[in-house]
Write a protein that holds these residues in place. Structure first.
Motif, PDB file in Angstrom:
ATOM      1  N   ALA A 173     -25.577   3.917  28.360  1.00 32.90           N
ATOM      2  CA  ALA A 173     -25.263   2.532  28.720  1.00 32.90           C
ATOM      3  C   ALA A 173     -24.556   1.767  27.605  1.00 32.90           C
ATOM      4  O   ALA A 173     -23.928   0.742  27.864  1.00 32.90           O
ATOM      5  CB  ALA A 173     -26.536   1.796  29.126  1.00 32.90           C
ATOM      6  N   VAL A 174     -24.650   2.246  26.371  1.00 37.19           N
ATOM      7  CA  VAL A 174     -24.043   1.513  25.250  1.00 37.19           C
ATOM      8  C   VAL A 174     -22.819   2.236  24.696  1.00 37.19           C
ATOM      9  O   VAL A 174     -22.338   1.909  23.618  1.00 37.19           O
ATOM     10  CB  VAL A 174     -25.081   1.271  24.122  1.00 37.19           C
ATOM     11  CG1 VAL A 174     -26.203   0.384  24.634  1.00 37.19           C
ATOM     12  CG2 VAL A 174     -25.644   2.589  23.592  1.00 37.19           C
ATOM     13  N   MET A 175     -22.308   3.203  25.457  1.00 38.24           N
ATOM     14  CA  MET A 175     -21.099   3.915  25.047  1.00 38.24           C
ATOM     15  C   MET A 175     -19.955   3.564  25.985  1.00 38.24           C
ATOM     16  O   MET A 175     -20.175   3.138  27.116  1.00 38.24           O
ATOM     17  CB  MET A 175     -21.340   5.435  25.067  1.00 38.24           C
ATOM     18  CG  MET A 175     -22.250   5.929  23.964  1.00 38.24           C
ATOM     19  SD  MET A 175     -22.223   7.739  23.825  1.00 38.24           S
ATOM     20  CE  MET A 175     -22.903   8.190  25.397  1.00 38.24           C
ATOM     21  N   PRO A 176     -18.724   3.747  25.535  1.00 41.15           N
ATOM     22  CA  PRO A 176     -17.579   3.503  26.421  1.00 41.15           C
ATOM     23  C   PRO A 176     -17.643   4.412  27.644  1.00 41.15           C
ATOM     24  O   PRO A 176     -18.042   5.582  27.545  1.00 41.15           O
ATOM     25  CB  PRO A 176     -16.368   3.856  25.543  1.00 41.15           C
ATOM     26  CG  PRO A 176     -16.858   3.781  24.138  1.00 41.15           C
ATOM     27  CD  PRO A 176     -18.294   4.175  24.183  1.00 41.15           C
ATOM     28  N   ALA A 177     -17.245   3.892  28.798  1.00 36.98           N
ATOM     29  CA  ALA A 177     -17.260   4.693  30.019  1.00 36.98           C
ATOM     30  C   ALA A 177     -16.229   5.815  29.938  1.00 36.98           C
ATOM     31  O   ALA A 177     -16.432   6.907  30.481  1.00 36.98           O
ATOM     32  CB  ALA A 177     -16.990   3.811  31.229  1.00 36.98           C
ATOM     33  N   LYS A 178     -15.126   5.550  29.243  1.00 32.88           N
ATOM     34  CA  LYS A 178     -14.072   6.552  29.112  1.00 32.88           C
ATOM     35  C   LYS A 178     -14.319   7.376  27.848  1.00 32.88           C
ATOM     36  O   LYS A 178     -14.161   6.883  26.727  1.00 32.88           O
ATOM     37  CB  LYS A 178     -12.702   5.881  29.036  1.00 32.88           C
ATOM     38  CG  LYS A 178     -11.546   6.877  29.040  1.00 32.88           C
ATOM     39  CD  LYS A 178     -10.206   6.172  29.016  1.00 32.88           C
ATOM     40  CE  LYS A 178      -9.056   7.186  29.019  1.00 32.88           C
ATOM     41  NZ  LYS A 178      -7.733   6.511  28.977  1.00 32.88           N
ATOM     42  N   ARG A 179     -14.709   8.611  28.032  1.00 31.81           N
ATOM     43  CA  ARG A 179     -14.983   9.509  26.919  1.00 31.81           C
ATOM     44  C   ARG A 179     -15.018  10.932  27.458  1.00 31.81           C
ATOM     45  O   ARG A 179     -15.123  11.143  28.672  1.00 31.81           O
ATOM     46  CB  ARG A 179     -16.327   9.169  26.259  1.00 31.81           C
ATOM     47  CG  ARG A 179     -17.503   9.314  27.191  1.00 31.81           C
ATOM     48  CD  ARG A 179     -18.855   9.043  26.563  1.00 31.81           C
ATOM     49  NE  ARG A 179     -19.905   9.378  27.505  1.00 31.81           N
ATOM     50  CZ  ARG A 179     -20.440   8.543  28.379  1.00 31.81           C
ATOM     51  NH1 ARG A 179     -20.053   7.282  28.403  1.00 31.81           N
ATOM     52  NH2 ARG A 179     -21.374   8.950  29.211  1.00 31.81           N
TER      53      ARG A 179
END
Length: 422
Positions: A173-179
């Motif tokens: 939830a605290v990371m970029p969605a695009k990865r």
């Protein structure tokens, strides 16, 4: 096939050569090109198949393609279930990034967080972490995951078994969605497939070996024995065989401690490794075992997960796991890199059904012996050991059938303790 054909940079090829490797393993051959293409990967790979280099090498190459940012925010995150595995992955990252401008560090619980925080403040590109410590530092606003480009979940099946699903979701939830997402697991259970469906974007499936198969180079042997005679039989086998470097599995932490004392009293150097041991004690035990000053390492499944011990000749199941897949994980620690290995199981009457389930899983009957003077008790009950008497994962067979994050499971308090320890 050589590493040169996989598309790796000269700097990485030089680092690989320095480690003495010339031919990539099957998982490396399959995974590295896909990861270099930027694809999400769902990989099935046992410990000892070279999976760490399988994701570390392409990850480092992708990170090195761009200019390092001045502040060096964390750009790649590798999540592992245990401290020992985290430390081993970190060593691999350091070795393979020798000729790259890449900084890395590892964080886990059980040790003072201040040195870890100081390193993070200086900037790192690659962070290897256990979920508990990672969330602790993030909640204290001591690290940010806002710039993550690559996420690796290593031994994802064990993370679910240890109750980390909720933590994993918080981290997502605290990371970029695009990865880019890479998920490595020894097995593809329903829970793993559900997790992959939530995390991965059009993943490519990679399997290094058929699921739940044992290594051909491993000789397997069962000794039927009365439960109370197991410790003495173990001492006899080790002494008569003059064995060195033996990894022994017990079902519980208390059992590991008790057996260790028995071995020491029989003039066999031994140390235990489990979740109740401090990080210093766990590291000391593992180092002594690798160096040969400790002859026997007595471990629980959770503590031993991910241990990288090259050319381990002997694995002994002092107690059989009640989850048959765990048997495959245990014995897979021997017979690596083309070397032969011996896996022995001491089986008492109440483990009869466990043995039957294991043989059904691996599709073969394991040769059985009875040692004179250590015969099984003909009057002993063959009823399985009552669940809940042990500690850790092996006391919760229902966990594979229910949601990995089910807080109503009877083992939830144990999983919470495991999470805090990491």
């Amino acid at each position: 096939m050589s590493f040169n054909s996989l598309g790796l940079s000269d700097a990485l090829l030089k680092a690989v050569s320095k480690q003495g490797y010339t031919t990539p393993s099957p998982i490396q051959q399959k995974a590295i090109p896909l990861i270099l293409e930027g694809k999400d990967v769902l990989a099935s790979a046992q410990t000892g198949t070279g999976k760490t280099a399988g994701f570390t090498l392409p990850m480092l190459q992708l990170l090195s393609l761009g200019q390092p940012l001045r502040q060096r925010p964390v750009r790649a995150l590798v999540l592992t279930p245990t401290r020992e595995l985290a430390a081993q992955v970190y060593q691999n990252v350091k070795q393979y990034s020798t000729y790259l401008d890449i900084r890395s560090t590892v964080i886990f619980g059980g040790v003072n967080q201040n040195p870890q925080v100081a390193t993070l403040r200086n900037g790192v590109d690659v962070l290897i972490a256990t979920p508990g410590r990672l969330l602790d530092l993030h909640n204290q606003r001591l690290l940010s995951l806002a710039n993550i480009e690559i996420l690796v979940l290593d031994e994802a099946d064990r993370m679910l078994d240890m109750g980390f699903l909720r933590d994993i979701k918080k981290i997502m939830a605290v990371m970029p969605a695009k990865r880019q997402n890479l998920l490595f697991s020894a097995t593809f259970s329903k829970d793993i497939k559900a997790l992959a469906n939530d995390i991965l974007n059009h993943p490519v499936l990679v399997e290094a070996t058929p699921e739940n198969t044992t290594v051909d180079a491993i000789d397997q042997q069962v000794y039927r024995v009365a439960k109370g005679l197991k410790p003495d039989l173990l001492v006899k086998l080790i002494s008569d065989g003059n064995w060195e470097q033996i990894l022994v599995f017990t079902r519980t932490k208390h059992g590991a401690n008790k057996l260790t004392k028995k071995l020491i009293s029989s003039s066999i150097t031994a140390m235990a490794i489990h979740g109740n041991k401090s990080q210093g004690a766990r590291t000391k035990a593992l180092d002594g075992f690798k160096k040969g000053t400790v002859r026997v390492l007595v471990a629980t499944d959770i503590a031993a997960r991910g241990l990288d011990i090259p050319l381990l000749p002997h694995v002994i199941n002092f107690e059989l796991p009640n989850i048959p897949e765990d048997y495959v994980h245990r014995i897979g620690r021997t017979g690596r890199a083309g070397a032969s290995g011996l896996a022995i199981s001491l089986v008492s009457a109440d483990e009869t059904s466990f043995l039957r389930d294991i043989e059904k899983l691996i599709g073969e009957r394991i040769p059985m012996e009875i040692v004179e003077g250590f015969e099984p008790d003909p009057n002993a009950s063959t009823e399985p050991i009552k669940q809940g008497q042990g500690q850790g994962r092996n006391s919760r067979p229902q966990s594979r059938k229910s949601s990995a994050g089910n807080s109503q499971s009877s083992g939830s308090s144990n999983r919470n303790r495991n999470r805090r320890r990491n």
